[in-house]
Design an enzyme around this catalytic site. Structure first.
Site, PDB file in Angstrom:
ATOM      1  N   GLU A  56       2.878  16.089  -1.324  1.00 44.67           N
ATOM      2  CA  GLU A  56       4.211  15.863  -0.761  1.00 44.67           C
ATOM      3  C   GLU A  56       5.028  17.153  -0.688  1.00 44.67           C
ATOM      4  O   GLU A  56       6.259  17.120  -0.592  1.00 44.67           O
ATOM      5  CB  GLU A  56       4.946  14.817  -1.591  1.00 44.67           C
ATOM      6  CG  GLU A  56       4.277  13.452  -1.574  1.00 44.67           C
ATOM      7  CD  GLU A  56       5.018  12.442  -2.415  1.00 44.67           C
ATOM      8  OE1 GLU A  56       6.048  11.927  -1.947  1.00 44.67           O
ATOM      9  OE2 GLU A  56       4.573  12.183  -3.551  1.00 44.67           O
ATOM     10  N   SER A 110       4.916   9.104  -0.531  1.00 42.96           N
ATOM     11  CA  SER A 110       5.017   9.403   0.899  1.00 42.96           C
ATOM     12  C   SER A 110       3.873   8.800   1.698  1.00 42.96           C
ATOM     13  O   SER A 110       3.540   9.273   2.780  1.00 42.96           O
ATOM     14  CB  SER A 110       5.107  10.919   1.160  1.00 42.96           C
ATOM     15  OG  SER A 110       6.293  11.439   0.621  1.00 42.96           O
ATOM     16  N   ALA A 131      -2.626  -6.531  -3.555  1.00 45.65           N
ATOM     17  CA  ALA A 131      -2.595  -7.568  -2.532  1.00 45.65           C
ATOM     18  C   ALA A 131      -1.424  -7.316  -1.596  1.00 45.65           C
ATOM     19  O   ALA A 131      -0.328  -6.964  -2.038  1.00 45.65           O
ATOM     20  CB  ALA A 131      -2.469  -8.943  -3.183  1.00 45.65           C
ATOM     21  N   ILE A 179       1.680  -8.143   0.546  1.00 47.51           N
ATOM     22  CA  ILE A 179       2.716  -9.169   0.501  1.00 47.51           C
ATOM     23  C   ILE A 179       3.393  -9.205   1.862  1.00 47.51           C
ATOM     24  O   ILE A 179       3.931  -8.189   2.327  1.00 47.51           O
ATOM     25  CB  ILE A 179       3.739  -8.884  -0.608  1.00 47.51           C
ATOM     26  CG1 ILE A 179       3.054  -8.928  -1.979  1.00 47.51           C
ATOM     27  CG2 ILE A 179       4.893  -9.885  -0.548  1.00 47.51           C
ATOM     28  CD1 ILE A 179       3.966  -8.554  -3.132  1.00 47.51           C
ATOM     29  N   VAL A 180       3.334 -10.336   2.514  1.00 47.32           N
ATOM     30  CA  VAL A 180       3.959 -10.488   3.819  1.00 47.32           C
ATOM     31  C   VAL A 180       5.459 -10.634   3.605  1.00 47.32           C
ATOM     32  O   VAL A 180       5.921 -11.542   2.912  1.00 47.32           O
ATOM     33  CB  VAL A 180       3.404 -11.713   4.563  1.00 47.32           C
ATOM     34  CG1 VAL A 180       4.134 -11.900   5.891  1.00 47.32           C
ATOM     35  CG2 VAL A 180       1.908 -11.564   4.792  1.00 47.32           C
ATOM     36  N   GLU A 184      10.567  -5.110   4.185  1.00 43.84           N
ATOM     37  CA  GLU A 184      10.620  -3.980   3.254  1.00 43.84           C
ATOM     38  C   GLU A 184      12.082  -3.561   3.081  1.00 43.84           C
ATOM     39  O   GLU A 184      12.739  -3.159   4.045  1.00 43.84           O
ATOM     40  CB  GLU A 184       9.769  -2.822   3.754  1.00 43.84           C
ATOM     41  CG  GLU A 184       8.293  -3.171   3.839  1.00 43.84           C
ATOM     42  CD  GLU A 184       7.414  -1.947   4.019  1.00 43.84           C
ATOM     43  OE1 GLU A 184       7.685  -0.920   3.364  1.00 43.84           O
ATOM     44  OE2 GLU A 184       6.464  -2.022   4.812  1.00 43.84           O
ATOM     45  N   ASP A 240      11.925  -0.022  -4.370  1.00 45.35           N
ATOM     46  CA  ASP A 240      11.456  -0.596  -3.105  1.00 45.35           C
ATOM     47  C   ASP A 240      10.956  -2.016  -3.334  1.00 45.35           C
ATOM     48  O   ASP A 240      10.228  -2.273  -4.310  1.00 45.35           O
ATOM     49  CB  ASP A 240      10.339   0.257  -2.521  1.00 45.35           C
ATOM     50  CG  ASP A 240      10.769   1.687  -2.250  1.00 45.35           C
ATOM     51  OD1 ASP A 240      11.986   1.953  -2.238  1.00 45.35           O
ATOM     52  OD2 ASP A 240       9.889   2.540  -2.055  1.00 45.35           O
ATOM     53  N   ASN A 273       7.966  -3.391  -5.209  1.00 43.06           N
ATOM     54  CA  ASN A 273       6.795  -2.630  -4.777  1.00 43.06           C
ATOM     55  C   ASN A 273       6.622  -1.388  -5.637  1.00 43.06           C
ATOM     56  O   ASN A 273       5.549  -1.157  -6.203  1.00 43.06           O
ATOM     57  CB  ASN A 273       6.938  -2.247  -3.305  1.00 43.06           C
ATOM     58  CG  ASN A 273       5.754  -1.456  -2.789  1.00 43.06           C
ATOM     59  OD1 ASN A 273       4.634  -1.606  -3.278  1.00 43.06           O
ATOM     60  ND2 ASN A 273       5.991  -0.606  -1.798  1.00 43.06           N
ATOM     61  N   GLU A 274       7.666  -0.573  -5.765  1.00 44.33           N
ATOM     62  CA  GLU A 274       7.569   0.627  -6.590  1.00 44.33           C
ATOM     63  C   GLU A 274       8.954   1.170  -6.889  1.00 44.33           C
ATOM     64  O   GLU A 274       9.960   0.729  -6.330  1.00 44.33           O
ATOM     65  CB  GLU A 274       6.716   1.699  -5.915  1.00 44.33           C
ATOM     66  CG  GLU A 274       7.271   2.231  -4.609  1.00 44.33           C
ATOM     67  CD  GLU A 274       6.349   3.273  -4.000  1.00 44.33           C
ATOM     68  OE1 GLU A 274       5.165   3.323  -4.374  1.00 44.33           O
ATOM     69  OE2 GLU A 274       6.827   4.046  -3.151  1.00 44.33           O
ATOM     70  N   SER A 283      16.085  10.057   4.974  1.00 45.75           N
ATOM     71  CA  SER A 283      15.849   9.350   3.718  1.00 45.75           C
ATOM     72  C   SER A 283      16.949   8.326   3.474  1.00 45.75           C
ATOM     73  O   SER A 283      18.131   8.597   3.661  1.00 45.75           O
ATOM     74  CB  SER A 283      15.793  10.331   2.544  1.00 45.75           C
ATOM     75  OG  SER A 283      14.659  11.172   2.653  1.00 45.75           O
TER      76      SER A 283
END
Length: 364
Positions: free
Chosen positions: A19, A192, A223, A225-226, A229, A308, A320-321, A332
């Site tokens: 990154e 990233s 997995a 995830i639908v 975001e 996220d 997510n993270e 950003s």
């Protein structure tokens, strides 16, 4: 620190991770935003080989030009090192660089391993130099997707199904049914979207694992995830107060060759639009903000973080993270979310620097 003079800030960017370029773009944006009446900037770039150089700090030289990414090279400036107490030392005595001396605080705008993962934080702790952002533990845990998930789960926060493959370990066939298709295969300690693959056929899994392992020998498989975001920014409370959450932003891809939010889609193709604030029911927004603050606390973060999420069609929320040093590029969302929340980019950077100065180093 003498309050009568400007605050001397070493902005460290580039670095050895994949990154590198995004870190440089973030630095260019910060250089443009720092108030010259308040701060004296010491722009230190780190090459991909790990050499520290004093650069010009010219924002134009660190901007994205089409699909050309900026780079810190040894020719970018003169070699320097950071000594104990925050003294910046020229390694070439013939360079004649004026103005080198103590810095008050470091803003480590490094993304990925060898910077965002606790390594530079440990160096700065040992040198006794205040720095912006999470400490050693939170930086390391936030960088490692395996341990992020373990800490979030221990705090009772929602995460999706996942598994980890350590170096030399092969995928357990029993996980196919548990995870289902599609899955995302990711370097465990990266960002990233570099090294990530979306797998829709198990026949492609081995190639995806090899691709991820080119960036990190440890791999996480998640997995899919639908859902939508959504991101939320967190700041450490002023004067030691409770962490604060920003408005949320939703990412919408208008086009993407890969069909997901990969590196080119994020940074090069101008392929995304953002809803800021995200168009969500008030109770879902409140849940996202609560989860973001709880995630910040679960990892023992400091200064700032971006969390996220996925929001499913049923309005279920999954983390997510977490990013302990989110991007500060012109696109950003972290600085944009705070600007929409009433804290413009220059004031955001100023607040982060002053928070770091107040906290200092050591156990806290």
């Amino acid at each position: 620190m003498n309050s009568a003079r400007k605050i001397r800030v070493a902005v460290v960017f580039g670095g050895r991770s994949t990154e590198h370029a995004i870190s440089a773009v973030s630095a260019g944006s910060v250089f443009a935003a720092l108030d010259p009446d308040e701060f004296e900037v010491v722009p230190i770039g780190i090459t991909r080989e790990g050499h520290w150089v004093l650069t010009s700090g010219d924002p134009a030289g660190l901007a994205l030009e089409g699909r050309t990414l900026p780079e810190v090279t040894e020719g970018s400036g003169s070699a320097v090192a950071l000594w104990g107490g925050g003294t910046v030392v020229a390694l070439d005595a013939t360079a004649g660089m004026p103005g080198l001396g103590d810095v008050d605080v470091v803003l480590p705008l490094l993304h990925g391993p060898y910077g965002e993962d606790g390594t530079i934080q440990g160096l700065l702790e040992m040198a006794g130099v205040p720095y912006v952002g999470a400490g050693v533990f939170a930086s390391a845990a936030g960088m490692d997707k395996e341990f992020t998930r373990k800490l979030l789960a221990a705090a009772g926060l929602p995460i999706g199904p996942w598994t980890v493959l350590r170096p030399g370990q092969e995928f357990d066939e029993a996980d196919k049914e548990r995870l289902g298709l599609p899955v995302f295969v990711k370097p465990a300690r990266g960002g990233s979207s570099i090294g990530i693959s979306k797998v829709t056929d198990w026949a492609d899994l081995d190639a995806a694992i090899a691709h991820a392992r080119a960036a990190d020998p440890k791999v996480v498989i998640e997995a899919a995830i639908v859902g939508r975001e959504v991101e939320c920014g967190v700041l450490e409370g002023e004067h030691g107060g409770a962490p604060e959450a920003s408005l949320c932003s939703e990412i919408r891809m208008v086009r993407s060759a890969s069909g997901w939010y990969d590196f080119d889609t994020k940074y090069l193709d101008d392929a995304c639009e953002y809803d800021l604030p995200a168009h969500l029911p008030a109770e879902v927004t409140a849940k996202l903000q609560d989860y973001a603050v709880r995630a910040f606390t679960a990892l023992d973060c400091a200064g700032l973080a971006r969390v996220d999420f996925f929001v499913t069609p049923e309005l279920d929320v999954y983390i997510n993270e977490i990013n302990t040093m989110p991007g500060f590029t012109p696109i950003s969302q972290f600085p944009q979310m705070w600007a929409a929340s009433g804290l413009p980019y220059p004031k955001l950077v100023s607040r982060l620097i002053r928070t770091a100065l107040r906290k200092g180093t050591g156990l806290r």
